[in-house]
Design a protein around this motif. Structure first.
Motif, PDB file in Angstrom:
ATOM      1  N   CYS A 161       0.652  -1.361  -0.013  1.00  0.00           N
ATOM      2  CA  CYS A 161       0.170  -0.228  -0.028  1.00  0.00           C
ATOM      3  C   CYS A 161       0.876   1.385  -0.182  1.00  0.00           C
ATOM      4  O   CYS A 161       0.466   2.516  -0.478  1.00  0.00           O
ATOM      5  CB  CYS A 161      -0.798   0.301   0.977  1.00  0.00           C
ATOM      6  SG  CYS A 161       0.245   0.253   2.717  1.00  0.00           S
ATOM      7  N   CYS A 181       3.000  -3.962   5.532  1.00  0.00           N
ATOM      8  CA  CYS A 181       2.145  -3.568   6.932  1.00  0.00           C
ATOM      9  C   CYS A 181       1.420  -4.252   7.570  1.00  0.00           C
ATOM     10  O   CYS A 181       0.885  -4.979   7.230  1.00  0.00           O
ATOM     11  CB  CYS A 181       1.554  -2.156   6.619  1.00  0.00           C
ATOM     12  SG  CYS A 181       0.305  -2.428   5.529  1.00  0.00           S
ATOM     13  N   CYS A 184      -1.524  -4.875   4.997  1.00  0.00           N
ATOM     14  CA  CYS A 184      -1.463  -5.883   4.274  1.00  0.00           C
ATOM     15  C   CYS A 184      -0.867  -7.616   4.542  1.00  0.00           C
ATOM     16  O   CYS A 184      -0.489  -8.055   2.917  1.00  0.00           O
ATOM     17  CB  CYS A 184      -0.031  -5.706   3.666  1.00  0.00           C
ATOM     18  SG  CYS A 184      -1.120  -3.881   2.570  1.00  0.00           S
TER      19      CYS A 184
HETATM   20 ZN   LIG Z   1       0.719  -2.056   3.511  1.00  0.00          ZN
END
Ligand SMILES: [Zn+2]
Length: 268
Positions: A161, A181, A184
């Motif tokens: 992302c 992250c 994700c």
């Molecule tokens: Zn992410």
């Protein structure tokens, strides 16, 4: 071409691999700056007293005169630039040298210029001959090799992302090519490797520094394991198959500190 011998060229090269050919010849796989990986024969190289034989051992950095052939080139003259003797006579260093040589070969294409990969390999073999921290060199080399060939793993932001990563533990996906992250990481079914905050800091330091700046880094055992897994899965994913000498490296690394091999290792 005014030489009258248009099929002769000179090149620097590192001997990546070799095998016996016929009664007394040797077939070499060479990494060169302008032609990438080339294969060349060294006639009579296995005869005692051969002029070629003494210069074309494994991992030697050499200058060669080569007669161009359609399938195979032929070496007509060889001079040693640096034999990296400390690398070739110590099993621990040799195994790491073979590992980085194999990585360099796997990212190189026959007859395609690879000057940056070539220079990286020569510099790294020079450092490998003297460093007390050969494992850090192998990790640094893998990361730099991926960077100069356009496959640098994403270590700054989330690779999916693009959001900035909180200073925290995260995970790495070789398939997606970087750190993920928390939101994700649950997407997708790819293998995820743990990357602690300490691991991420070391990886970023390795990625932005030259080897002398990271040579004496004190990396904790858990960070070392995580970095090893992350870099190996990333390079294997990029290269498309397992790197053969990694298994040999694992074996040697488990041994106590390896000293010089009595009599040295003959490459033949
Ligand atoms: Zn992410």
């Amino acid at each position: 071409m005014t030489s009258g011998r248009p099929n002769l060229f000179t090149t620097e090269a590192v001997v990546l691999r070799h095998s016996d050919l016929g009664e007394a010849d040797r077939l070499l796989w060479l990494l060169t700056p302008q032609r990438g990986v080339i294969r060349a024969t060294a006639r009579g190289a296995r005869k005692p007293g051969s002029k070629l034989g003494g210069h074309i051992d494994l991992l030697c950095y050499v200058k060669l005169s080569i007669r161009e052939g359609r399938e195979l080139h032929g070496i007509s003259q060889a001079d040693t630039i640096d034999a990296f003797r400390n690398v070739r006579t110590d099993l621990g260093r040799l195994s790491r040298g073979l590992n980085i040589g194999e990585l360099a070969e796997r990212v190189s294409v026959e007859d395609a210029p690879a000057p940056a990969v070539f220079r990286l390999l020569v510099n790294s073999l020079g450092w490998l001959a003297t460093t007390q921290n050969a494992d850090t060199l192998v990790r640094w080399f893998a990361l730099r090799l991926m960077t100069i060939t356009g496959f640098k793993p994403e270590l700054g932001a989330c690779v999916d992302c693009g959001n900035e990563l909180e200073p925290d533990d995260h995970v790495f996906s070789a398939e997606r090519g970087g750190l993920l992250c928390p939101s994700c990481r649950s997407q997708g079914s790819d293998a995820l490797h743990p990357a602690s905050l300490g691991t991420i800091k070391v990886l970023r330091h390795l990625a932005r520094s030259d080897f002398p700046a990271v040579e004496s880094l004190n990396i904790g055992a858990e960070e070392r394991r995580q970095i090893e897994r992350i870099l190996r899965s990333h390079t294997n994913f990029v290269i498309g198959r397992g790197v053969l000498s990694s298994a040999f490296l694992d074996e040697v690394r488990d041994w106590p500190e390896v000293g010089p091999v009595p009599g040295g290792i003959r490459a033949d």
